[in-house]
Design an enzyme around this catalytic site. Structure first.
Site, mmCIF file in Angstrom:
data_model
loop_
_atom_site.group_PDB
_atom_site.id
_atom_site.type_symbol
_atom_site.label_atom_id
_atom_site.label_comp_id
_atom_site.label_asym_id
_atom_site.label_seq_id
_atom_site.Cartn_x
_atom_site.Cartn_y
_atom_site.Cartn_z
ATOM 1 N N ASP A 1 40.775 41.991 39.327
ATOM 2 C CA ASP A 1 41.453 41.968 40.631
ATOM 3 C C ASP A 1 42.831 41.312 40.560
ATOM 4 O O ASP A 1 43.172 40.467 41.389
ATOM 5 C CB ASP A 1 40.593 41.261 41.679
ATOM 6 C CG ASP A 1 39.288 41.978 41.975
ATOM 7 O OD1 ASP A 1 39.053 43.046 41.376
ATOM 8 O OD2 ASP A 1 38.508 41.488 42.793
ATOM 9 N N ASP B 1 39.073 46.641 38.122
ATOM 10 C CA ASP B 1 39.650 46.915 39.452
ATOM 11 C C ASP B 1 40.967 46.170 39.638
ATOM 12 O O ASP B 1 41.227 45.598 40.707
ATOM 13 C CB ASP B 1 38.667 46.501 40.552
ATOM 14 C CG ASP B 1 37.315 47.192 40.437
ATOM 15 O OD1 ASP B 1 37.270 48.328 39.952
ATOM 16 O OD2 ASP B 1 36.300 46.578 40.817
#
Length: 333
Positions: free
Chosen positions: A161, A181
């Protein structure tokens, strides 16, 4: 000595007279001042404000709340902090993913240039020791209030992230490094000429997902990558990394991720299948999957050993459909 150091820090955080070619309102040297003090001065000014950061390391966790602020780094300027989701907050409680960012933007028309922004949380150690909730640790978080965000010639470093985007953003000539991600959120964002690097993690079975869009279904565009380069650190094997997966944040059924890679160069670490599913909890409480065919995940004109076509879920835009994917259409500026 302490008093003199304090005076120097305060002076460097105050507005300086504009020089030809350097119209800075504040110039900050990490040896004698803080970015936090300069941001406080910018808030008091109540107008667009320009801050120049000298080379060095600023270990600070900060939020920008000044509309129209420009934050310019110098070669060797690093802003870092080591907070992850689940780590303790000052005063009690713990940070969530969105609050873990080294730098958060909570005002419109902010520009970042020439900065390295790093979340220095020990992801490798946490993974090894089984600590943390997935070790989400954001480097740069662009909040919903941060419309018309510009990130130019920066370096964003994290593992999971790294870069969270929730407002219209333009990202140019920037190096974004991460694993799981690591470019994610519901923003309409245009990435142009960026280098997107998947990190090596010791003893990992797979090497993550580049993009995790949580685009509202009513929003035509999400995370759009134009003429970018998808690369990898040494040790990341062929066929180990997904282009991305659609994120239905909080089980919100109104989210239907959108991402597109257009005329990018893609290395062989990207899996031939391209995209994969992501789990969420439905309104009935049951665990479900949002799959690539349900979402809006596209490619067009890519090259390199990891480029499409390959796999039924790796869909190509037609030349006519690709014409809609312009910077003006995606972000409007």
């Amino acid at each position: 000595m302490i008093a003199r150091r304090t005076l120097l820090a305060s002076a460097l955080a105050l507005p300086l007279p504009a020089r030809a070619g350097e119209p800075w309102d504040a110039v900050v040297d990490p040896a004698t001042g803080t970015l936090g003090a300069a941001l406080a001065q910018a808030e008091k000014a109540g107008r667009p404000f320009r801050i120049l950061l000298r080379p060095g390391i600023f270990t600070e966790k900060l939020t920008v709340r000044v509309p129209g602020l420009t934050l310019q780094g110098s070669p060797g300027t690093v802003l870092q902090y080591g907070t992850a989701a689940g780590t303790a907050k000052p005063g009690g409680g713990s940070w969530g993913t969105g609050g873990s960012g080294t730098l958060a933007i909570a005002a419109p028309n902010v520009t970042l240039r020439g900065l390295t922004i790093r979340n220095s949380f020990d992801y490798i150690g946490a993974r090894r020791d089984g600590a943390g909730n997935g070790a989400q640790a954001v480097a740069l978080a662009v909040g919903r209030e941060a419309d018309h965000m510009i990130v130019d010639r920066c370096v964003l470093l994290g593992y999971q992230d790294s870069f969270y985007l929730q407002a219209r953003s333009l990202i140019t000539d920037t190096r974004i490094v991460g694993g799981v991600d690591f470019i994610f959120g519901g923003a309409a964002a245009w990435f142009e000429g960026c280098e997107i690097v998947t990190r090596y993690v010791p003893n990992a079975d797979g090497f993550g997902y580049v993009a995790a869009p949580s685009t509202p279904a009513a929003q035509e565009f999400g995370l759009v990558f134009s003429r970018c380069r998808l690369r990898r650190e040494a040790g990341v094997p062929d066929g180990s990394t997904w282009l991305g997966r659609p994120w239905r944040a909080g089980g919100n059924m109104a989210l239907m991720g959108q991402a597109a890679f257009l005329q990018c160069w893609i290395d062989a670490h990207i899996r031939r299948e391209g995209w994969t599913w992501m789990g969420y909890k439905g309104p009935d409480g049951e665990q479900r999957r949002l799959t690539p065919p349900e979402a809006r995940l596209w490619e067009f004109g890519n090259a390199g050993p990891g480029a499409a076509p390959a796999g039924a879920d790796r869909r190509l835009l037609t030349a006519e459909a690709a014409k809609r994917f312009t910077r003006a259409n995606v972000i409007g500026f």
